[in-house]
Design a protein around this motif. Structure first.
Motif, PDB file in Angstrom:
ATOM      1  N   GLU A   1       0.843  -1.199   0.000  1.00 28.01           N
ATOM      2  CA  GLU A   1       0.000   0.000   0.000  1.00 28.01           C
ATOM      3  C   GLU A   1       0.882   1.255   0.000  1.00 28.01           C
ATOM      4  N   ALA A   2       1.929   1.235   0.821  1.00 32.53           N
ATOM      5  CA  ALA A   2       2.834   2.394   0.882  1.00 32.53           C
ATOM      6  C   ALA A   2       3.507   2.614  -0.469  1.00 32.53           C
ATOM      7  N   SER A   3       3.840   1.524  -1.134  1.00 34.28           N
ATOM      8  CA  SER A   3       4.512   1.644  -2.423  1.00 34.28           C
ATOM      9  C   SER A   3       3.592   2.296  -3.449  1.00 34.28           C
ATOM     10  N   HIS A   4       2.352   1.842  -3.475  1.00 32.04           N
ATOM     11  CA  HIS A   4       1.435   2.349  -4.503  1.00 32.04           C
ATOM     12  C   HIS A   4       0.832   3.692  -4.139  1.00 32.04           C
TER      13      HIS A   4
ATOM     14  N   ARG B   1      15.022  13.278  -3.241  1.00 30.78           N
ATOM     15  CA  ARG B   1      15.798  13.428  -4.474  1.00 30.78           C
ATOM     16  C   ARG B   1      15.048  12.906  -5.693  1.00 30.78           C
ATOM     17  N   SER B   2      14.291  11.847  -5.489  1.00 29.60           N
ATOM     18  CA  SER B   2      13.691  11.157  -6.632  1.00 29.60           C
ATOM     19  C   SER B   2      12.304  11.675  -6.971  1.00 29.60           C
ATOM     20  N   ALA B   3      11.697  12.433  -6.063  1.00 31.57           N
ATOM     21  CA  ALA B   3      10.284  12.810  -6.188  1.00 31.57           C
ATOM     22  C   ALA B   3       9.408  11.562  -6.316  1.00 31.57           C
ATOM     23  N   ASP B   4       9.879  10.459  -5.765  1.00 29.47           N
ATOM     24  CA  ASP B   4       9.140   9.196  -5.853  1.00 29.47           C
ATOM     25  C   ASP B   4       9.130   8.536  -4.474  1.00 29.47           C
ATOM     26  N   PRO B   5       8.344   9.092  -3.537  1.00 33.63           N
ATOM     27  CA  PRO B   5       8.363   8.554  -2.177  1.00 33.63           C
ATOM     28  C   PRO B   5       7.783   7.149  -2.099  1.00 33.63           C
ATOM     29  N   GLY B   6       8.109   6.458  -1.024  1.00 36.38           N
ATOM     30  CA  GLY B   6       7.594   5.101  -0.853  1.00 36.38           C
ATOM     31  C   GLY B   6       8.341   4.388   0.255  1.00 36.38           C
TER      32      GLY B   6
ATOM     33  N   GLY C   1       2.792   5.918  -2.399  1.00 32.93           N
ATOM     34  CA  GLY C   1       3.925   6.827  -2.220  1.00 32.93           C
ATOM     35  C   GLY C   1       4.075   7.310  -0.787  1.00 32.93           C
ATOM     36  N   LEU C   2       4.028   6.373   0.168  1.00 30.22           N
ATOM     37  CA  LEU C   2       4.092   6.749   1.584  1.00 30.22           C
ATOM     38  C   LEU C   2       5.432   6.331   2.192  1.00 30.22           C
ATOM     39  N   PRO C   3       6.066   7.227   2.965  1.00 30.09           N
ATOM     40  CA  PRO C   3       7.399   6.940   3.524  1.00 30.09           C
ATOM     41  C   PRO C   3       7.366   6.014   4.740  1.00 30.09           C
ATOM     42  N   LEU C   4       7.185   4.736   4.481  1.00 23.79           N
ATOM     43  CA  LEU C   4       7.189   3.711   5.525  1.00 23.79           C
ATOM     44  C   LEU C   4       8.607   3.145   5.610  1.00 23.79           C
ATOM     45  N   ILE C   5       9.168   3.143   6.807  1.00 28.67           N
ATOM     46  CA  ILE C   5      10.555   2.688   6.969  1.00 28.67           C
ATOM     47  C   ILE C   5      10.551   1.373   7.747  1.00 28.67           C
ATOM     48  N   VAL C   6      10.836   0.285   7.060  1.00 29.97           N
ATOM     49  CA  VAL C   6      10.843  -1.025   7.715  1.00 29.97           C
ATOM     50  C   VAL C   6      12.225  -1.271   8.308  1.00 29.97           C
ATOM     51  N   LEU C   7      12.255  -1.513   9.605  1.00 27.70           N
ATOM     52  CA  LEU C   7      13.495  -1.930  10.262  1.00 27.70           C
ATOM     53  C   LEU C   7      13.286  -3.387  10.661  1.00 27.70           C
ATOM     54  N   SER C   8      13.791  -4.293   9.849  1.00 29.38           N
ATOM     55  CA  SER C   8      13.571  -5.717  10.114  1.00 29.38           C
ATOM     56  C   SER C   8      14.805  -6.291  10.797  1.00 29.38           C
ATOM     57  N   ALA C   9      14.612  -6.768  12.010  1.00 29.27           N
ATOM     58  CA  ALA C   9      15.743  -7.389  12.711  1.00 29.27           C
ATOM     59  C   ALA C   9      16.024  -8.752  12.090  1.00 29.27           C
ATOM     60  N   ASP C  10      17.279  -9.156  12.137  1.00 26.34           N
ATOM     61  CA  ASP C  10      17.668 -10.419  11.499  1.00 26.34           C
ATOM     62  C   ASP C  10      18.797 -11.053  12.304  1.00 26.34           C
ATOM     63  N   ARG C  11      19.014 -12.337  12.063  1.00 30.42           N
ATOM     64  CA  ARG C  11      20.209 -12.981  12.611  1.00 30.42           C
ATOM     65  C   ARG C  11      21.412 -12.523  11.780  1.00 30.42           C
TER      66      ARG C  11
ATOM     67  N   PHE D   1      10.591  -7.711   0.046  1.00 31.13           N
ATOM     68  CA  PHE D   1       9.470  -6.948  -0.522  1.00 31.13           C
ATOM     69  C   PHE D   1       9.659  -6.658  -2.011  1.00 31.13           C
ATOM     70  N   GLY D   2      10.679  -7.253  -2.601  1.00 28.84           N
ATOM     71  CA  GLY D   2      10.878  -7.143  -4.048  1.00 28.84           C
ATOM     72  C   GLY D   2      10.956  -5.707  -4.522  1.00 28.84           C
ATOM     73  N   SER D   3      10.242  -5.420  -5.611  1.00 30.37           N
ATOM     74  CA  SER D   3      10.327  -4.092  -6.224  1.00 30.37           C
ATOM     75  C   SER D   3       9.432  -3.071  -5.520  1.00 30.37           C
ATOM     76  N   ALA D   4       8.793  -3.476  -4.417  1.00 35.00           N
ATOM     77  CA  ALA D   4       7.876  -2.538  -3.746  1.00 35.00           C
ATOM     78  C   ALA D   4       8.620  -1.454  -2.975  1.00 35.00           C
ATOM     79  N   VAL D   5       9.884  -1.703  -2.625  1.00 36.17           N
ATOM     80  CA  VAL D   5      10.592  -0.698  -1.817  1.00 36.17           C
ATOM     81  C   VAL D   5      11.473   0.191  -2.692  1.00 36.17           C
ATOM     82  N   ARG D   6      11.610   1.451  -2.259  1.00 35.09           N
ATOM     83  CA  ARG D   6      12.444   2.403  -3.000  1.00 35.09           C
ATOM     84  C   ARG D   6      13.917   2.183  -2.686  1.00 35.09           C
ATOM     85  N   LEU D   7      14.177   1.546  -1.548  1.00 36.87           N
ATOM     86  CA  LEU D   7      15.557   1.234  -1.181  1.00 36.87           C
ATOM     87  C   LEU D   7      15.555   0.028  -0.262  1.00 36.87           C
ATOM     88  N   PHE D   8      16.452  -0.903  -0.559  1.00 36.16           N
ATOM     89  CA  PHE D   8      16.724  -1.976   0.393  1.00 36.16           C
ATOM     90  C   PHE D   8      18.190  -1.874   0.752  1.00 36.16           C
TER      91      PHE D   8
END
Ligand SMILES: Cc1ncc(C[n+]2csc(CCOP(=O)(O)OP(=O)(O)O)c2C)c(N)n1
Length: 546
Positions: A92-95, A164-169, A97-107, A126-133
């Motif tokens: 939903e955030a991707s489509h 910078r991108s004018a493409d939030p997400g 354009g909402l700035p949701l920041i996922v902080l996923s803890a991992d081993r 999240f594949g291509s749904a995120v603006r940055l991984f």
């Protein structure tokens, strides 16, 4: 200080420096350093933390907070399926354009792919749904880590906000954390953990867009879809053009608004005269608008300040960043639409208030929220019903990015938490049940003033108005589309201690809406599903020839 604690302390501090004011955490062990750092920042009054046990709810709560505040919101999960539960909100955030920041803890990597508990491949999950991984390296006691952590957080926030991108997400920072996962006594960190005295590590400045000029001439209408903003209203008013504004456009106000546009597009001859459409935001609600945008004899200009633009019919002749109108239309084009709208209104309002109907309930809720109020509206009929209402609050929020019926209660709670006054939500029964976990809010959490009005037609009402609802397909309809559930919503509310009221008449609904909104409460308005299709047909029929 141990590396995981140092890392979490710095990341949270940098997020705050980059503008974060609200954060959401779901419990877990691997994510403990981040959870503790956020709790500490909350206690210090630097941000407000919200804790939710269900990650899907947590994700949509963040969506609501973003929609309500306009600011980026981080959400923290532990590793494993917890991360995947954020996927609907990330989409939903991707489509939208909402700035949701996922902080996923991992081993840490050494524990992956070797059968360690609660460990899966969550890189780019999240594949291509995120603006940055970005996978942050496992924190180590080393000089240089602080600059890395801080600059990467600043970069992630800039990507999320589209500076910078004018493409939030959405963005994902995967955070491998090694034990110890709680603060421990020990050596001091070898470098200063502090951020810059001036604010963010990297102050990322926005790229300015250019305005394009549009001249009068063709018979023009302005279509304002989800998130269109006041720019659509300003364009319509300066061009002297009719404005077809969806409820969540944030543009449905002012003299150019044609409130019955959806029905008029189906029933009035003015439609065939349209020569040009200026599209703002993301229109999704109605087939008449889709048809209009697909017409070969109509020039479509899309105004999209951000990277992506909507053009599902593949007919857009131009995409511009912003618009200025050279001169107003001096013909009676707008007046003719206004006249048609004024004539249509009484016929619509009469049908809406004939008994308790979905659109009638939407009209009451819109009026209760008021033109300046905040209303969160679910996908399916709720948002379409509101589209027919005479009063649509300017701050109407809808998850139209993917039009899911999931996460609506949580989105409403998040938006309401960001709103100083009372907030209303209008929602179908399936959408309500889908996110009933959104009502589970712990005793230490902030609770908003939110009134949720459930239009309960015991199933998926919208399908009865679509092709599937044609009587020719009746044999399987009820089981696979109608999906009755016979759930006792009162009992469900009681389980979370949520005040609840059942109404079965328009008068009872109005009386229930008149009471003060204090905390979260639920009004269930029962309507028969069988009346949706005839009502939709009657509405169009009533407007023919207007
Ligand atoms: C997550 C998700 N699953 C399925 C759908 C498909 N869908 C669209 S409308 C709808 C029915 C919604 O029923 P309800 O919330 O009761 O609203 P009503 O149609 O009765 O107005 C469904 C299942 C969807 N949009 N999102």
């Amino acid at each position: 200080m141990n590396p995981s604690t140092a890392f979490a302390t710095v990341v949270v501090d940098e997020l705050i420096r980059c503008g974060v004011r609200e954060a959401v955490v779901s419990p877990g062990s691997r994510s403990a350093p981040l959870a503790l750092a956020f709790a500490e920042a909350d206690r210090a009054g630097r941000l407000r933390l919200h804790v939710r046990i269900d990650e899907r709810t947590a994700g949509f709560l963040a969506i609501g907070l973003i929609r309500g505040t306009g600011l980026p919101v981080p959400v923290v999960t532990t590793s494993g399926t917890a991360v995947a539960n954020l996927h609907p909100a990330v989409l939903e955030a991707s489509h939208s354009g909402l700035p949701l920041i996922v902080l996923s803890a991992d081993r840490p990597p050494a524990l992956r792919g070797a059968g360690a508990n609660q460990t899966t491949d969550q890189l780019k999950v999240f594949g291509s749904a995120v603006r940055l991984f970005h996978e942050l390296g496992t924190p180590v006691r080393e000089i240089g880590q602080v600059a890395y952590w801080r600059s990467q957080v600043a970069r992630a926030v800039a990507n999320a906000t589209g500076a910078r991108s004018a493409d939030p997400g959405p963005v994902q920072l995967n955070c491998p954390l090694a034990e110890p996962l709680v603060p421990t006594d020990g050596e001091d960190w070898p470098e200063s953990l502090d951020g810059r005295s001036t604010g963010p590590w990297t102050a990322v400045h926005a790229v300015a867009g250019q305005l394009s000029t549009v001249s009068p001439g063709p018979k023009t209408v302005v279509v304002a879809g989800d998130g269109a903003s006041q720019a659509a209203r300003l364009a319509a008013e300066s061009g002297h053009w009719p404005l077809f504004a969806e409820p969540s456009s944030r543009a449905r106000t002012g003299p150019a608004v044609i409130s019955a546009y959806r029905l008029l597009l189906q029933a009035n001859d003015l439609v065939s005269e349209i020569e040009r459409v200026l599209v703002f935001g993301h229109p999704t609600l109605s087939r008449p608008i889709s048809k209009l945008l697909a017409r070969a004899d109509v020039e479509v200009i899309v105004v999209a300040p951000t990277g992506l633009w909507p053009d599902p019919a593949r007919r857009a002749a131009a995409v511009v960043t912003g618009l200025q109108v050279a001169a107003p239309d001096t013909t009676d084009w707008l007046e003719r639409w206004q006249q048609a709208d004024q004539t249509a209104r009484p016929a619509i309002d009469k049908l809406l208030t004939d008994g308790l109907t979905g659109p009638g309930i939407a009209a009451f809720v819109g009026a209760a929220a008021g033109a300046d109020g905040m209303l969160v509206v679910a996908s399916s009929n709720a948002v379409r019903d509101l589209d027919l209402a005479p009063v649509v609050p300017i701050r109407t929020i809808a998850n139209r990015g993917l039009a899911g019926i999931d996460g609506t209660i949580s989105t409403a709670v998040g938006a309401a938490l960001a709103n100083a006054g009372p907030t209303y939500a209008l929602i179908g029964d399936l959408a309500f049940l889908h996110d009933s976990n959104g009502l589970i809010i712990g005793p230490d959490e902030a609770r908003p003033d939110l009134r949720i009005v459930v239009v309960n037609d015991n199933g998926g009402g919208i399908f009865s108005t679509l092709e599937q609802g044609d009587p020719n397909h009746a044999s399987h309809f009820e089981r696979v589309f109608g999906t009755p559930h016979n759930t006792d919503l009162g009992a469900l509310c009681a389980a979370t201690g949520t005040p609840y009221k059942l109404v079965e008449t328009a008068e009872a609904l109005q009386a229930a809406l008149a009471s003060t909104v204090a905390g979260i409460d639920v009004i269930e308005a029962r309507v028969p599903r069988s009346t949706h299709r005839p009502l939709a047909e009657e509405l169009v029929a009533a407007l023919r020839g207007v």
